[in-house]
Enzyme design. Structure first.
Site, PDB file in Angstrom:
ATOM      1  N   PHE A 123      -5.023  -4.551  -9.738  1.00  6.86           N
ATOM      2  CA  PHE A 123      -4.163  -4.497  -9.034  1.00  6.86           C
ATOM      3  C   PHE A 123      -4.528  -4.795  -7.952  1.00  6.86           C
ATOM      4  O   PHE A 123      -5.058  -5.134  -7.100  1.00  6.86           O
ATOM      5  CB  PHE A 123      -4.904  -2.783  -8.806  1.00  6.86           C
ATOM      6  CG  PHE A 123      -3.098  -2.447  -7.805  1.00  6.86           C
ATOM      7  CD1 PHE A 123      -1.780  -2.772  -8.385  1.00  6.86           C
ATOM      8  CD2 PHE A 123      -3.686  -1.672  -6.745  1.00  6.86           C
ATOM      9  CE1 PHE A 123      -1.189  -1.698  -7.596  1.00  6.86           C
ATOM     10  CE2 PHE A 123      -2.259  -1.390  -5.778  1.00  6.86           C
ATOM     11  CZ  PHE A 123      -1.281  -1.462  -5.982  1.00  6.86           C
ATOM     12  N   GLU A 361      -8.051   1.663  -0.952  1.00  8.88           N
ATOM     13  CA  GLU A 361      -7.026   1.986  -1.172  1.00  8.88           C
ATOM     14  C   GLU A 361      -6.451   3.231   0.226  1.00  8.88           C
ATOM     15  O   GLU A 361      -6.031   4.782   0.131  1.00  8.88           O
ATOM     16  CB  GLU A 361      -7.631   3.061  -2.259  1.00  8.88           C
ATOM     17  CG  GLU A 361      -7.641   2.655  -3.410  1.00  8.88           C
ATOM     18  CD  GLU A 361      -7.795   2.733  -5.007  1.00  8.88           C
ATOM     19  OE1 GLU A 361      -7.437   4.039  -5.028  1.00  8.88           O
ATOM     20  OE2 GLU A 361      -8.634   1.953  -6.047  1.00  8.88           O
ATOM     21  N   GLU A 365      -7.592   6.556   8.563  1.00  7.30           N
ATOM     22  CA  GLU A 365      -6.229   6.532   9.666  1.00  7.30           C
ATOM     23  C   GLU A 365      -5.208   7.261   8.762  1.00  7.30           C
ATOM     24  O   GLU A 365      -4.298   8.091   8.704  1.00  7.30           O
ATOM     25  CB  GLU A 365      -6.432   5.695  10.165  1.00  7.30           C
ATOM     26  CG  GLU A 365      -7.345   5.249  11.253  1.00  7.30           C
ATOM     27  CD  GLU A 365      -8.968   5.168  10.863  1.00  7.30           C
ATOM     28  OE1 GLU A 365      -8.791   4.407   9.736  1.00  7.30           O
ATOM     29  OE2 GLU A 365      -9.762   5.644  11.174  1.00  7.30           O
TER      30      GLU A 365
HETATM   31  C1  LIG Z   1     -14.362  -3.422  -1.150  1.00  2.00           C
HETATM   32  C2  LIG Z   1     -12.959  -4.139  -1.244  1.00  2.00           C
HETATM   33  C3  LIG Z   1     -11.668  -3.881  -2.071  1.00  2.00           C
HETATM   34  C4  LIG Z   1     -10.905  -4.155  -2.109  1.00  2.00           C
HETATM   35  N1  LIG Z   1      -9.551  -3.572  -3.623  1.00  2.00           N
HETATM   36  C5  LIG Z   1      -8.626  -3.788  -3.393  1.00  2.00           C
HETATM   37  C6  LIG Z   1      -7.859  -3.414  -4.477  1.00  2.00           C
HETATM   38  O1  LIG Z   1      -8.123  -4.001  -5.840  1.00  2.00           O
HETATM   39  N2  LIG Z   1      -6.698  -4.397  -4.411  1.00  2.00           N
HETATM   40  C7  LIG Z   1      -5.892  -4.158  -3.114  1.00  2.00           C
HETATM   41  O2  LIG Z   1      -4.806  -4.125  -3.293  1.00  2.00           O
HETATM   42  N3  LIG Z   1      -6.464  -3.925  -2.017  1.00  2.00           N
HETATM   43  C8  LIG Z   1      -7.832  -4.241  -2.558  1.00  2.00           C
HETATM   44  N4  LIG Z   1      -8.603  -3.602  -1.200  1.00  2.00           N
HETATM   45  C9  LIG Z   1      -8.079  -3.629   0.463  1.00  2.00           C
HETATM   46  C10 LIG Z   1      -7.745  -2.384   0.952  1.00  2.00           C
HETATM   47  O3  LIG Z   1      -7.245  -1.071   0.446  1.00  2.00           O
HETATM   48  C11 LIG Z   1      -7.560  -2.839   2.624  1.00  2.00           C
HETATM   49  O4  LIG Z   1      -8.541  -3.576   3.348  1.00  2.00           O
HETATM   50  C12 LIG Z   1      -7.142  -1.715   2.942  1.00  2.00           C
HETATM   51  O5  LIG Z   1      -6.112  -1.189   3.128  1.00  2.00           O
HETATM   52  C13 LIG Z   1      -7.099  -1.656   4.448  1.00  2.00           C
HETATM   53  O6  LIG Z   1      -6.355  -2.636   4.969  1.00  2.00           O
HETATM   54  P1  LIG Z   1      -6.259  -3.983   6.033  1.00  2.00           P
HETATM   55  O7  LIG Z   1      -8.176  -4.098   5.455  1.00  2.00           O
HETATM   56  O8  LIG Z   1      -5.917  -5.023   5.864  1.00  2.00           O
HETATM   57  O9  LIG Z   1      -6.690  -3.453   7.907  1.00  2.00           O
HETATM   58  P2  LIG Z   1      -5.700  -3.278   8.393  1.00  2.00           P
HETATM   59  O10 LIG Z   1      -4.717  -2.507   7.916  1.00  2.00           O
HETATM   60  O11 LIG Z   1      -5.694  -4.632   9.670  1.00  2.00           O
HETATM   61  O12 LIG Z   1      -6.341  -2.000   9.340  1.00  2.00           O
HETATM   62  C14 LIG Z   1      -7.581  -2.350  10.289  1.00  2.00           C
HETATM   63  C15 LIG Z   1      -7.565  -0.818  11.209  1.00  2.00           C
HETATM   64  O13 LIG Z   1      -6.611  -0.417  11.518  1.00  2.00           O
HETATM   65  C16 LIG Z   1      -6.481   0.892  11.519  1.00  2.00           C
HETATM   66  N5  LIG Z   1      -4.184   1.168  10.703  1.00  2.00           N
HETATM   67  C17 LIG Z   1      -3.672   0.675  10.692  1.00  2.00           C
HETATM   68  N6  LIG Z   1      -2.200   0.954  10.445  1.00  2.00           N
HETATM   69  C18 LIG Z   1      -2.841   1.986  11.186  1.00  2.00           C
HETATM   70  C19 LIG Z   1      -2.158   3.194  11.861  1.00  2.00           C
HETATM   71  N7  LIG Z   1      -0.388   3.309  11.283  1.00  2.00           N
HETATM   72  N8  LIG Z   1      -2.483   4.187  12.026  1.00  2.00           N
HETATM   73  C20 LIG Z   1      -3.639   4.278  12.589  1.00  2.00           C
HETATM   74  N9  LIG Z   1      -4.239   3.477  11.960  1.00  2.00           N
HETATM   75  C21 LIG Z   1      -4.203   2.504  11.936  1.00  2.00           C
HETATM   76  C22 LIG Z   1      -6.951   1.165  10.006  1.00  2.00           C
HETATM   77  O14 LIG Z   1      -7.015   2.627   9.403  1.00  2.00           O
HETATM   78  C23 LIG Z   1      -8.221   0.381  10.573  1.00  2.00           C
HETATM   79  O15 LIG Z   1      -8.871   1.279  10.920  1.00  2.00           O
HETATM   80  C24 LIG Z   1     -10.244  -3.675  -0.990  1.00  2.00           C
HETATM   81  C25 LIG Z   1     -10.503  -4.050  -0.205  1.00  2.00           C
HETATM   82  C26 LIG Z   1     -12.319  -4.342   0.388  1.00  2.00           C
HETATM   83  C27 LIG Z   1     -12.703  -4.623   1.203  1.00  2.00           C
END
Ligand SMILES: Cc1cc2nc3c(=O)[nH]c(=O)nc-3n(C[C@H](O)[C@H](O)[C@H](O)COP(=O)(O)OP(=O)(O)OC[C@H]3O[C@@H](n4cnc5c(N)ncnc54)[C@H](O)[C@@H]3O)c2cc1C
Length: 379
Positions: A123, A361, A365
């Site tokens: 996904f 997922e 937060e």
């Molecule tokens: C090993 C791994 C596997 C993954 N597998 C998948 C997959 O199969 N498919 C897929 O689509 N994605 C996948 N992901 C992506 C994952 O779901 C995202 O990394 C995650 O949702 C967070 O997004 P980001 O890393 O861009 O962090 P960001 O959204 O940039 O967040 C950075 C920080 O800011 C905080 N933050 C952001 N917005 C807010 C808010 N509104 N209020 C308070 N705090 C906030 C977050 O909680 C975090 O602490 C995977 C990631 C990893 C590392």
């Protein structure tokens, strides 16, 4: 707590526990340290029906319920959290949206190979500028006659390196939430794998960048309605979060079971350290936390099986279980002392694996946002 389960659920749990302890456990650490995808194990899991537990037999599934499926993810993750997420991403994030939102033709075309494990699913929602804020998706799907042409790149797709079928979310209109879901197949021209992430933990599962250059998608691969991809993703992630909660429970239980074994064997001051109240209390706290998370997860899973709205409950289960996994893995290292910090014991792997459950997922937060919004409403 098993008194809450049906006879079938208990039998499935026992069967998976036996398979996971005999086949997955012995090779988990070596595979994880070598970043090796457990191909043979996934093939054996598929033979046992574990790649399609909660789907009807008419599509090639095992015809069981979601509680059984989540129990299986926990049992597998007890021995290997990487294998747990491979199964969870495949089932919850790829098979589930096809089963839930697909046309009859799409279900007939894709589910038999996915549910039998002949093909692996992934996904792909996340992008470099669209993490927690998935409405900022930049990958574009442009309608061209009776086809769609997709351009862009996706990040962090679990199973990305092995998957044959991807549920891919792309922008199909100007509005913030004009996202649509597409079923993308590996052999489509213009589709390729980019960077493979090197990670802190769950190293046996691949996490891939997906690059799409003028990928032509036939109309019949649009999944669900045009511009309803955001909603589809959120519904899909509700189920996915229970998979991650179950993965976290597996890591927590592994941490507790290994700690009890070690505490009974390790002698200091002429007695097993299990005799010290400091150690006993850590184990009591770990188990109490584990069972709280287990109850939240089972409740949400049972709600899913009953067709109830379980978004908040899934977020609560994932939030709690992931924090419990971190808590238990940390305590497990404490109980193991210096040995826990070395690769001679599995608890260092549990500690590295636990962290991801607070991130993917939906970060913790974002789970708190989902829970509080459902209680307070949008302000
Ligand atoms: C090993 C791994 C596997 C993954 N597998 C998948 C997959 O199969 N498919 C897929 O689509 N994605 C996948 N992901 C992506 C994952 O779901 C995202 O990394 C995650 O949702 C967070 O997004 P980001 O890393 O861009 O962090 P960001 O959204 O940039 O967040 C950075 C920080 O800011 C905080 N933050 C952001 N917005 C807010 C808010 N509104 N209020 C308070 N705090 C906030 C977050 O909680 C975090 O602490 C995977 C990631 C990893 C590392």
């Amino acid at each position: 707590m098993e008194f809450l389960l049906t006879e079938e659920q208990k039998m499935l749990k026992e069967m998976v526990a036996k398979f996971a302890s005999e086949k997955i456990g012995p090779v988990a650490s070596e595979n994880e340290r070598n970043h090796r995808y457990p191909k043979e194990i996934i093939a054996e899991a598929a033979e046992l029906g574990l790649m399609g537990i909660a789907y009807p037999t008419e599509y090639g599934g095992a015809g069981m319920d979601y509680v059984s499926y989540f129990l299986a993810v926990e049992e597998v993750s007890r021995w290997c959290a990487s294998t747990g997420v491979i199964i969870s991403a495949h089932s919850s994030l790829a098979c589930d949206p096809i089963y839930r939102f697909g046309t009859e033709e799409q279900k007939q075309r894709f589910l038999p190979d996915l549910l039998s494990g002949k093909k692996i699913g992934a996904f792909s929602l996340t992008e470099s500028e669209a993490g927690s804020d998935s409405s900022n998706t930049k990958t574009v799907a442009r309608k061209d006659g009776n086809k769609w042409v997709i351009n862009g790149s996706k990040l962090f797709a679990t199973n990305g390196n092995e998957a044959d079928v991807f549920i891919l979310i792309a922008r199909s209109g100007e509005n913030k939430h004009n996202l649509s879901a597409f079923i993308v197949e590996r052999n489509m021209p213009g589709y390729r794998i980019g960077k493979l992430e090197k990670k802190l933990g769950i190293r046996s599962s691949s996490t891939a960048e997906i690059i799409l250059e003028d990928v032509v998608i036939p109309e019949e691969n649009l999944l669900g309605e045009i511009s309803k991809g955001f909603k589809l993703s959120m519904v899909t992630l509700d189920g996915g979060r229970l998979g991650i909660a179950s993965q976290a429970l597996g890591i927590a239980r592994a941490s507790i079971e290994d700690s009890i074994k070690f505490a009974k064997e390790r002698v200091q001051f002429d007695q097993p350290i299990a005799n010290f109240q400091a150690i006993q209390w850590m184990i009591a706290d770990m188990w109490t936390e584990y069972e709280s998370a287990l109850l939240l997860t089972w409740r949400a899973s049972m709600m899913k099986d009953r067709g109830m709205n379980y978004s908040r409950e899934a977020a609560m289960a994932k939030l709690k279980a992931s924090e419990v996994a971190m808590f238990c893995a940390n305590k497990a290292i404490q109980i193991h002392g210096g040995y826990g910090y070395t690769e001679d014991f599995n608890v260092e792997r549990y500690y590295r694996d636990a962290k991801i459950t607070e991130l993917y997922e939906g970060t913790s937060e974002i789970q708190r946002l989902v829970i509080s919004r459902s209680l307070i409403g949008k302000i």
